[in-house]
Design a protein around this motif. Structure first.
Motif, PDB file in Angstrom:
ATOM      1  N   MET A  63     -13.491   2.225   8.961  1.00 27.40           N
ATOM      2  CA  MET A  63     -12.566   2.519   7.868  1.00 27.40           C
ATOM      3  C   MET A  63     -11.519   3.534   8.307  1.00 27.40           C
ATOM      4  SD  MET A  63     -15.063   2.787   4.529  1.00 27.40           S
ATOM      5  CE  MET A  63     -13.802   3.552   3.530  1.00 27.40           C
ATOM      6  N   PHE A  64     -11.939   4.551   9.042  1.00 28.47           N
ATOM      7  CA  PHE A  64     -10.998   5.562   9.499  1.00 28.47           C
ATOM      8  C   PHE A  64      -9.941   4.945  10.395  1.00 28.47           C
ATOM      9  CE2 PHE A  64      -9.569   8.751  12.538  1.00 28.47           C
ATOM     10  CZ  PHE A  64      -9.057   9.699  11.673  1.00 28.47           C
ATOM     11  N   PHE A  65     -10.349   4.078  11.303  1.00 24.69           N
ATOM     12  CA  PHE A  65      -9.400   3.452  12.217  1.00 24.69           C
ATOM     13  C   PHE A  65      -8.403   2.579  11.457  1.00 24.69           C
ATOM     14  CE2 PHE A  65      -8.299  -0.250  14.862  1.00 24.69           C
ATOM     15  CZ  PHE A  65      -7.561   0.404  15.833  1.00 24.69           C
ATOM     16  N   ILE A  66      -8.889   1.741  10.551  1.00 22.29           N
ATOM     17  CA  ILE A  66      -8.015   0.811   9.836  1.00 22.29           C
ATOM     18  C   ILE A  66      -7.061   1.554   8.906  1.00 22.29           C
ATOM     19  CG2 ILE A  66      -7.992  -1.001   8.069  1.00 22.29           C
ATOM     20  CD1 ILE A  66     -10.598  -2.041   9.327  1.00 22.29           C
ATOM     21  N   TYR A  67      -7.608   2.454   8.080  1.00 17.60           N
ATOM     22  CA  TYR A  67      -6.781   3.070   7.049  1.00 17.60           C
ATOM     23  C   TYR A  67      -5.896   4.181   7.581  1.00 17.60           C
ATOM     24  CZ  TYR A  67      -9.611   0.234   4.010  1.00 17.60           C
ATOM     25  OH  TYR A  67     -10.233  -0.829   3.422  1.00 17.60           O
ATOM     26  N   SER A  68      -6.294   4.838   8.652  1.00 15.87           N
ATOM     27  CA  SER A  68      -5.396   5.839   9.231  1.00 15.87           C
ATOM     28  C   SER A  68      -4.215   5.151   9.904  1.00 15.87           C
ATOM     29  CB  SER A  68      -6.136   6.742  10.219  1.00 15.87           C
ATOM     30  OG  SER A  68      -6.613   6.016  11.314  1.00 15.87           O
ATOM     31  N   ARG A  69      -4.436   3.963  10.447  1.00 20.85           N
ATOM     32  CA  ARG A  69      -3.331   3.206  11.036  1.00 20.85           C
ATOM     33  C   ARG A  69      -2.331   2.791   9.963  1.00 20.85           C
ATOM     34  NH1 ARG A  69      -5.006  -1.948  14.193  1.00 20.85           N
ATOM     35  NH2 ARG A  69      -4.900  -2.783  12.103  1.00 20.85           N
ATOM     36  N   ARG A  70      -2.838   2.324   8.813  1.00 18.54           N
ATOM     37  CA  ARG A  70      -1.948   1.954   7.716  1.00 18.54           C
ATOM     38  C   ARG A  70      -1.257   3.188   7.139  1.00 18.54           C
ATOM     39  NH1 ARG A  70      -2.787  -3.515   6.127  1.00 18.54           N
ATOM     40  NH2 ARG A  70      -1.641  -3.193   4.202  1.00 18.54           N
ATOM     41  N   LEU A  71      -1.971   4.294   7.055  1.00 17.72           N
ATOM     42  CA  LEU A  71      -1.375   5.534   6.553  1.00 17.72           C
ATOM     43  C   LEU A  71      -0.241   5.990   7.466  1.00 17.72           C
ATOM     44  CD1 LEU A  71      -1.387   7.984   4.619  1.00 17.72           C
ATOM     45  CD2 LEU A  71      -3.108   8.994   6.114  1.00 17.72           C
ATOM     46  N   ASN A  72      -0.446   5.935   8.766  1.00 12.63           N
ATOM     47  CA  ASN A  72       0.603   6.334   9.708  1.00 12.63           C
ATOM     48  C   ASN A  72       1.822   5.429   9.607  1.00 12.63           C
ATOM     49  OD1 ASN A  72      -0.841   8.511  10.698  1.00 12.63           O
ATOM     50  ND2 ASN A  72      -1.816   7.304  12.300  1.00 12.63           N
ATOM     51  N   TYR A  73       1.597   4.136   9.352  1.00 11.02           N
ATOM     52  CA  TYR A  73       2.714   3.206   9.181  1.00 11.02           C
ATOM     53  C   TYR A  73       3.573   3.623   7.989  1.00 11.02           C
ATOM     54  CZ  TYR A  73       5.264  -1.007   7.933  1.00 11.02           C
ATOM     55  OH  TYR A  73       6.256  -1.903   7.591  1.00 11.02           O
ATOM     56  N   TYR A  74       2.931   3.969   6.876  1.00  9.65           N
ATOM     57  CA  TYR A  74       3.696   4.335   5.687  1.00  9.65           C
ATOM     58  C   TYR A  74       4.248   5.753   5.765  1.00  9.65           C
ATOM     59  CZ  TYR A  74       2.405  -0.024   3.610  1.00  9.65           C
ATOM     60  OH  TYR A  74       2.272  -1.366   3.368  1.00  9.65           O
ATOM     61  N   LYS A  75       3.677   6.594   6.604  1.00  6.43           N
ATOM     62  CA  LYS A  75       4.263   7.916   6.814  1.00  6.43           C
ATOM     63  C   LYS A  75       5.560   7.816   7.611  1.00  6.43           C
ATOM     64  CE  LYS A  75       0.374  11.093   6.661  1.00  6.43           C
ATOM     65  NZ  LYS A  75      -0.477  11.999   7.446  1.00  6.43           N
ATOM     66  N   LYS A  76       5.634   6.843   8.517  1.00 10.69           N
ATOM     67  CA  LYS A  76       6.827   6.689   9.350  1.00 10.69           C
ATOM     68  C   LYS A  76       7.969   6.010   8.607  1.00 10.69           C
ATOM     69  CE  LYS A  76       4.296   6.616  13.664  1.00 10.69           C
ATOM     70  NZ  LYS A  76       3.787   5.800  14.763  1.00 10.69           N
ATOM     71  N   SER A  77       7.667   5.193   7.617  1.00 13.78           N
ATOM     72  CA  SER A  77       8.730   4.511   6.879  1.00 13.78           C
ATOM     73  C   SER A  77       9.161   5.346   5.681  1.00 13.78           C
ATOM     74  CB  SER A  77       8.260   3.126   6.433  1.00 13.78           C
ATOM     75  OG  SER A  77       7.206   3.250   5.519  1.00 13.78           O
ATOM     76  N   ASP A  78      10.433   5.244   5.346  1.00 17.34           N
ATOM     77  CA  ASP A  78      10.976   6.041   4.246  1.00 17.34           C
ATOM     78  C   ASP A  78      10.712   5.409   2.888  1.00 17.34           C
ATOM     79  OD1 ASP A  78      11.929   7.946   5.982  1.00 17.34           O
ATOM     80  OD2 ASP A  78      13.856   6.926   6.238  1.00 17.34           O
ATOM     81  N   PHE A  79      10.750   4.084   2.826  1.00 14.11           N
ATOM     82  CA  PHE A  79      10.540   3.387   1.563  1.00 14.11           C
ATOM     83  C   PHE A  79       9.909   2.032   1.836  1.00 14.11           C
ATOM     84  CE2 PHE A  79      14.717   2.403   3.157  1.00 14.11           C
ATOM     85  CZ  PHE A  79      14.822   1.027   2.992  1.00 14.11           C
ATOM     86  N   LEU A  80       9.340   1.439   0.787  1.00 11.09           N
ATOM     87  CA  LEU A  80       8.709   0.127   0.915  1.00 11.09           C
ATOM     88  C   LEU A  80       9.739  -0.966   0.678  1.00 11.09           C
ATOM     89  CD1 LEU A  80       5.335   0.533  -0.989  1.00 11.09           C
ATOM     90  CD2 LEU A  80       5.697   0.471   1.450  1.00 11.09           C
ATOM     91  N   GLU A  81       9.814  -1.899   1.594  1.00 11.18           N
ATOM     92  CA  GLU A  81      10.692  -3.055   1.417  1.00 11.18           C
ATOM     93  C   GLU A  81       9.956  -4.093   0.581  1.00 11.18           C
ATOM     94  OE1 GLU A  81      11.711  -4.301   5.329  1.00 11.18           O
ATOM     95  OE2 GLU A  81      12.549  -2.362   5.872  1.00 11.18           O
ATOM     96  N   SER A  82      10.662  -5.118   0.155  1.00 17.59           N
ATOM     97  CA  SER A  82      10.041  -6.130  -0.710  1.00 17.59           C
ATOM     98  C   SER A  82       8.930  -6.875   0.030  1.00 17.59           C
ATOM     99  CB  SER A  82      11.096  -7.107  -1.228  1.00 17.59           C
ATOM    100  OG  SER A  82      11.692  -7.810  -0.146  1.00 17.59           O
ATOM    101  N   GLY A  83       9.086  -7.083   1.338  1.00 17.38           N
ATOM    102  CA  GLY A  83       8.033  -7.732   2.125  1.00 17.38           C
ATOM    103  C   GLY A  83       6.784  -6.871   2.210  1.00 17.38           C
ATOM    104  N   ASP A  84       6.991  -5.567   2.329  1.00 12.31           N
ATOM    105  CA  ASP A  84       5.859  -4.646   2.347  1.00 12.31           C
ATOM    106  C   ASP A  84       5.128  -4.648   1.010  1.00 12.31           C
ATOM    107  OD1 ASP A  84       6.298  -3.829   4.958  1.00 12.31           O
ATOM    108  OD2 ASP A  84       7.526  -2.100   4.370  1.00 12.31           O
ATOM    109  N   ILE A  85       5.882  -4.709  -0.080  1.00  9.13           N
ATOM    110  CA  ILE A  85       5.260  -4.715  -1.409  1.00  9.13           C
ATOM    111  C   ILE A  85       4.436  -5.983  -1.600  1.00  9.13           C
ATOM    112  CG2 ILE A  85       5.745  -4.825  -3.887  1.00  9.13           C
ATOM    113  CD1 ILE A  85       8.127  -2.967  -3.389  1.00  9.13           C
TER     114      ILE A  85
END
Length: 165
Positions: A63-85
């Motif tokens: 869980m730490f590996f999967i969710y920290s990777r997703r957390l880092n992805y969203y920390k690097k992006s400024d906003f969510l695009e429609s594809g991300d949503i």
């Protein structure tokens, strides 16, 4: 909107640390039971706790590996695009369905394991029966409670995502 995704995945990372902590706690209790060797029932209990501590440690690390990777992805992006949503909606809906199915299974395991542990008190092999049933019920109860809390968070997240869509 990006803050909501970060909050969800921070909560998942915290849940992974909770699993790791529970796993280490069970491993400590199991080692103590083996070291003091009070009775055969406690030895069987230590085997069950050791197996489930390995499960908790493994699940926590994955869980730490999967969710920290997703957390880092969203920390690097400024906003969510429609594809991300859209991708987040699909992913979160799958997670909610898994949690709902798991919740039903965990309730059945808790009930059945509790009945078996109680019946084991009156058995000749009470150490084996109770030493096996207690860790199963304990872990199933932990999974049930964490899954329920996560499901509530995910449902709120889906509500926020659909409002932003």
């Amino acid at each position: 909107m990006n803050n909501s995704a970060q909050i969800i995945y921070k909560g998942d990372v915290l849940a992974s640390w909770f699993y790791i902590g529970i796993g280490l706690g069970m491993l400590f209790v199991a080692a103590s039971l083996i070291y003091f060797n009070i009775s055969l029932g406690f030895l069987y209990l230590s085997y069950g706790l050791t197996a489930f501590s390995m499960y908790c440690l493994g699940k926590g690390m994955i869980m730490f590996f999967i969710y920290s990777r997703r957390l880092n992805y969203y920390k690097k992006s400024d906003f969510l695009e429609s594809g991300d949503i859209e991708e987040e909606l699909l992913y979160t809906d799958k997670r909610i369905l898994r949690k709902q199915n798991g919740r039903r299974i965990h309730v059945y395991i808790i009930i059945l394991g509790s009945v078996i542990a109680f019946a084991g008190i009156f058995s000749l092999e009470k150490g084996l029966i109770m030493g096996t049933a207690i860790p199963v019920v304990l872990l199933s109860g932990i999974e049930f409670s964490i899954g329920l809390l996560t499901e509530f968070r995910l449902q709120e997240y889906v509500r926020i995502l659909t409002r932003q869509k």
